[in-house]
Write an enzyme that holds these catalytic residues in place. Structure first.
Site, mmCIF file in Angstrom:
data_model
loop_
_atom_site.group_PDB
_atom_site.id
_atom_site.type_symbol
_atom_site.label_atom_id
_atom_site.label_comp_id
_atom_site.label_asym_id
_atom_site.label_seq_id
_atom_site.Cartn_x
_atom_site.Cartn_y
_atom_site.Cartn_z
ATOM 1 C CD GLU A 1 20.286 60.621 65.113
ATOM 2 O OE1 GLU A 1 20.580 61.790 65.413
ATOM 3 O OE2 GLU A 1 20.411 60.155 63.959
ATOM 4 N N GLY B 1 25.119 66.747 60.247
ATOM 5 C CA GLY B 1 25.463 66.468 61.636
ATOM 6 C C GLY B 1 24.205 66.353 62.459
ATOM 7 C CB SER B 2 23.686 66.500 66.078
ATOM 8 O OG SER B 2 24.230 67.770 66.370
ATOM 9 N N GLY C 1 22.745 71.555 63.868
ATOM 10 C CA GLY C 1 22.140 72.085 62.638
ATOM 11 C C GLY C 1 21.292 73.315 62.909
ATOM 12 C CB CYS D 1 21.669 60.122 59.699
ATOM 13 S SG CYS D 1 22.348 60.128 58.065
ATOM 14 C CD GLU E 1 20.284 65.785 53.982
ATOM 15 O OE1 GLU E 1 19.685 65.011 54.770
ATOM 16 O OE2 GLU E 1 19.764 66.260 52.972
ATOM 17 C CE LYS F 1 34.282 71.773 61.765
ATOM 18 N NZ LYS F 1 34.991 70.635 62.373
#
Ligand code: ADP
Length: 524
Positions: A409, A251-252, A256, A307, A273, A198
């Site tokens: 971030e 992703g974030s 996550g 990232c 990750e 996805k």
């Protein structure tokens, strides 16, 4: 699969009110069991160019959990045959995929720039990374090494082999729209797994291109299934699906955590990750011009939406002033624009939400944190910028290590310059965030370089190079809130997508008992 019941075009997060469709907009489909099919919902969402929101790239299925169920069933049906296909044969199909990606590289890069915004050269690099990953990982088809080891007893053989984990759900972000899907997909396939992938709702086209290339390469039906749609529906349906043995997510950190909790509930393997707040340390003996080049590339490449972006520049106070003067001049000279224009240095950010978030952090930096805005800080809205998500390259100076802009971030073209008194101070500051992805040091002193390399707690470290620029044959990932201990890329990724099986072969013809307190030797 039901035909489209209705063709309602929903908006993606990139869309604004003033969309004008300039040409016939293509409608894309999911790929399930080797067939291109509409979503059970019949609904669609639009993929919009972030440099020009009047440019609708395509309409993609707004899928539901029914589509995920169908894709998982297809992956289940294909699994036995694919896992029994010898790994060197699986590799042959993947090498073919590599060839096909090379053939389409320019087109795929142009598609990526149009849907994601990064400049063409970076989009070419993204596709190239998928090609490199494909060749490198396909090579594992003739390795996939296990190991042998002596057994405790005579006439007994001990070895370890790899087996596929089963059905894998891959959930990917928008910032590396082909590279990251490939980092997950190709290792999953070489290990003998079947997958449902996805892509992020902002960049479905690049994953569509990758999956279409898989079809052309002859990957059997059901081995790779593509379902597009929103994270909180389709993504959640994947993380909760009992037949998906593994979820691999990039992703974030916030999402996550949701993914990890869902996996924990049903004992699924989960590989994450996530975010970063990466520091470049610049020592007083550094080649300052080189450090500036690295800082600018690391902070503003991909509009800071990596990232691994260099969002903290920790600079020795003896060279702080000189560094800031040069950095600001360099940042101001960057040409912001549509990534499709070869003169552009920095493209737009991904969508309206990203603009709000980044501009919000710029406000925080100026008002709440009280840092000095040395350059940038504005959204560009005039002329060619009017229909896109453009933000000036932004530098904050006089930043204290505990300010929000130095801790959280931002994921945009914003960097912070933090003064440090010594190497010890700089290392402490570099480690003083919740993330642990990448870090770098600029110095001519080998002792300082090695010291920082040892003491900075990240998954990636650079000496006299920026915090960005991973290569596919080295493990990629981070410590602390960046991940959960896994590494993608390299051969280490095989430990995510395969499980070990320890095999004992006793050819003594006798009962030889292990795990008891006396040593029993055959023949005694
Ligand atoms: P970003 O905030 O940068 O868009 P996210 O972490 O939200 O990053 O998204 C990364 C990927 O995770 C995307 O494919 C997105 O659709 C998906 N996603 C978002 N929310 C969820 C969720 N609740 N469960 C599973 N996947 C999700």
């Amino acid at each position: 699969m039901a035909q489209a019941k209705k063709a309602v075009a929903k908006t993606s997060r990139k869309q604004t009110a003033r969309t004008t469709v300039r040409a016939a907009v293509k409608t894309y489909q999911n790929y399930i069991g080797g067939k291109w099919v509409a979503s059970e919902s019949g609904e669609l969402f639009e993929n919009i160019n972030p440099a020009d929101t009047g440019d609708t790239i395509g309409r993609f299925p707004l899928s539901t959990s029914d589509d995920i169920n169908a894709a998982v069933n297809a992956a289940q049906e294909a699994f036995d045959r694919w896992r029994r296909t010898p790994a060197p044969r699986r590799a042959e199909v993947l090498f073919r995929l590599g060839e096909i990606l090379i053939g389409y590289k320019d087109r795929f890069a142009a598609d990526m720039t149009r849907e994601m915004g990064k400049v063409l050269k970076e989009a070419g690099g993204d596709v190239q990374e998928a090609i490199d990953c494909t060749y490198y990982t396909a090579g594992e088809g003739r390795r996939l090494h296990g190991f042998t080891t002596p057994a405790e007893m005579p006439d007994k053989f001990a070895m370890c082999t790899r087996q596929p984990v089963g059905l894998c759900g891959l959930i990917t972000p928008w910032n590396f729209p082909m590279a990251i899907p490939s980092w997950k997909l190709i290792p999953a396939l070489i290990c003998g797994n079947t997958v449902v992938i996805k892509p992020a709702e902002d960049t479905p086209l690049s994953t569509y291109n990758l999956v279409k290339a898989c079809e052309e390469a002859g990957i059997p039906p059901g081995v790779v299934n593509l379902v597009t749609g929103h994270g909180d529906t389709v993504g959640a349906a994947m993380t909760n699906h009992p037949a998906l043995r593994l979820i691999s997510f990039t992703g974030s950190t916030e999402t996550g955590r949701i993914v990890a909790s869902a996996c924990a509930e049903r004992n699924a393997i989960c590989s994450l990750e996530m975010g970063g707040k990466n520091a470049i340390i610049v020592m007083d003996d550094a080649d300052i011009d080189l450090a500036i080049e690295g800082a600018v590339w690391g902070a503003f490449g991909t509009s800071g939406q990596r990232c691994t972006a260099s969002s903290r520049l920790v600079v020795h106070k003896k060279v702080y002033k000189q560094f800031v003067t040069k950095l600001v001049a360099h940042a101001k000279s960057l040409r912001v624009g549509n990534g499709a224009d070869p003169r552009t240095d920095m493209g737009p950010v991904i969508n309206a939400d990203a603009v709000d978030k980044i501009m919000g952090y710029i406000q925080v930096g100026r008002n709440e944190d009280g840092a000095t805005l040395a350059c940038g800080g504005k959204r560009l809205t005039r002329g060619d910028y009017a229909n896109g998500y453009f933000i000036e390259p932004t530098v904050f100076t006089d930043v204290a290590e505990d300010m929000r802009i130095a801790q959280e971030e931002i994921f945009g073209p914003v960097t912070t310059v933090i003064p440090a008194n010594s190497i010890e101070d700089a290392i402490r500051i570099a480690n003083g965030v919740r993330y642990g992805l990448s870090a770098a040091i600029y110095t001519q002193n080998v002792n300082q370089a090695f010291r920082a390399m040892n003491e900075v707690y990240t998954g990636i470290f650079y000496v006299n190079a920026s915090t960005i620029g991973a290569e596919v044959h080295l493990p990629f990932g981070g410590t602390k809130a960046t991940g959960n201990g896994h590494r993608e890329a390299g051969t280490q990724v095989l430990d995510i997508f395969s499980e070990w099986k320890s095999v004992y072969v006793d050819f003594s013809g006798k009962l030889q008992r292990a795990q008891i307190d006396t040593v029993e030797l055959a023949g005694n």
